[in-house]
Design an enzyme around this catalytic site. Structure first.
Site: not given
Ligand code: CA
Length: 475
Positions: A73, A131
């Site tokens: 990610c 994130h």
């Molecule tokens: Ca991901």
């Protein structure tokens, strides 16, 4: 008298301002999370109808060989928003969920796509999963986004107060009900707002509202919509689950309902673009941040067929993703584009579409402006080679034309011909040593432009396997 003079002047000048140039496009970048390569209709999924995404695909190009720059990610997102191989600035692991961690996030030395478009006069919004660091210095509002609605961590439960289990690998499960990251506040800019309803639905509603609101302004806009679906935890609305009652596997059924909820949200956004007369002049990208995790940590019942591997791998299944580009005013509709491209190309393509370029003093980009290629003006390959490195040098991969070379962990280097072996099943390293050697040398040369990871957060223990870094740093 004076007032009428200014009115006359305004009337004389206004048409020049409004009509002298083609309007700059709006830019909508939709990133899904852990979506399998074969889990949307336009990619061939049979059990998950995605009519709205299929309509989006039909309105532009389906890029069959579209990659991301990392198979998990956060580093992938660092690449997307900077247009640079993120290992150049030490971004090679997911950051810790820690609001005091000054190094766990997108370095302040880097400028983002939002910075560039904002400087060029765009209104900029980020919705969904961030994130890219939990410290306040990394907040989206400080990285080029005028507006933010979402959460700062790497994942989020979909229903308020829900208790859910996720796979953590090796057949083990853990609940995320007490997990601070999964329970982090939903923020509007820096203010926590009440959690209401199912999260993917809400993110889609926020995006639709932004599209409608921004349409009232004369400025063009950039919206970065990062769904956390279909990342675990596997949770979906009851009405969506009911649509997939024929899928007997409960996890796949829930996953399908989550993908269908993304599709529904995209449908609402497309309808809002059409209703406000903006569709023709809106450049839309749709990708996943990495391949589907099938058996590892956070496995979500995704399918990457016909690719080998999954999230966390440098096999195709980890890095090749569903990839759409649509701009009805400029890019041909209803075609496929099969040259290798990468998510790093989104930034320079969007800046070029906006009629702007980066400050020459900034660090060089790795992505290229795809517009000449996607419009058919340039039929050459946009990239001579694409590269991957993960876990600080534990694995490398190179794609050159149809050749794919990779060196993972402690295994011998492998070579595949993707033209005849998309599933990476027949290792040709011994049969074509000259090609394997050339790509190994290219990887080594590329690696010399990277730095060691600036932070690490290996969930399986330890920070970074330094022995692996030393072992493979000259691949
Ligand atoms: Ca991901």
């Amino acid at each position: 008298m004076r007032r009428s003079f200014f009115l006359a002047l305004l009337l004389a000048v206004a048409p020049t301002i409004a009509f002298s140039a083609e309007p700059r496009p709006n830019i909508l970048l939709i990133v899904t999370d852990d979506l399998g390569y074969n889990d949307v209709g336009f990619q061939g999924a049979r059990d998950i109808p995605t009519p709205h995404l299929d309509r989006l695909a039909a309105s532009g190009l389906r890029c069959t060989d579209g990659y991301v720059s990392y198979p998990v990610c956060s580093p992938s997102r660092a690449g997307i928003l900077t247009g640079r191989y993120q290992q150049r600035f030490g971004y090679e692991f997911n950051p810790k969920w820690d609001a005091t961690a000054l190094t766990h996030g997108l370095p302040l030395s880097e400028t983002t796509l939002a910075d560039g478009l904002r400087t060029a006069g765009y209104t900029t919004g980020a919705i969904g999963k961030w994130h890219l660091g939990a410290h306040p210095q990394f907040h989206p509002n400080r990285r080029g986004f005028d507006d933010f609605f979402g959460f700062l961590g790497g994942g989020h439960r979909y229903f308020p107060g829900s208790v859910v289990e996720v796979e953590i690998g090796a057949g083990k499960k853990a609940t995320v009900s007490g997990d601070a990251e999964q329970n982090s506040p939903i923020l509007r800019n820096s203010t926590a707002v009440p959690e209401v309803g199912e999260l993917t639905t809400r993110l889609g509603e926020e995006a639709t509202a932004s599209i409608t609101r921004y349409a009232r302004d004369a400025k063009p806009w950039f919206l970065y919509l990062a769904f956390n679906a279909p990342h675990t935890p596997l949770q979906a609305r009851a009405d969506q689950l009911a649509r997939f009652a024929t899928i007997t596997d409960e996890r796949r059924r829930t996953y399908a309902a989550m993908v269908a909820t993304i599709d529904e949200a995209v449908g609402r956004m497309l309808a809002a673009l059409e209703a406000t007369g903006q569709r023709e002049r809106t450049l839309i990208f749709f990708i996943s941040d990495n391949g589907g995790p099938m058996t590892k940590r956070n496995a979500n019942a995704s399918v990457n067929t016909p690719l080998r591997g999954q999230k966390g791998d440098v096999f195709e299944g980890g890095i090749r993703v569903p990839f759409l580009v649509s701009w009805p005013a400029r890019i041909p509709a209803g075609r496929t584009y099969s040259q290798p491209i990468i998510s790093l190309d989104i930034l320079p393509t969007a800046l070029a579409a906006a009629g702007t370029t980066r400050d020459a003093k900034l660090a060089a980009l790795d992505g290229v402006d795809l517009l000449p290629f996607l419009t058919g003006k340039n039929t050459a390959a946009p990239h001579a080679r694409l590269f991957w490195r993960m876990d600080g040098g534990e694995a490398f991969a190179v794609r050159e034309g149809n050749w794919k070379w990779l060196h993972t962990y402690h295994n011998a280097p492998q070579l595949y011909d993707l033209a005849t072996d998309l599933g990476e099943t027949r290792d040709l390293a011994a049969a074509r040593p000259e090609i394997a050697a050339r790509l190994a040398a290219a990887a080594a040369a590329w690696n010399r432009g990277l730095i060691a990871p600036a932070f690490g957060n290996n969930p399986f223990g330890g920070l970074i396997n330094r022995s692996g870094l030393e072992k493979n740093s000259a691949p």
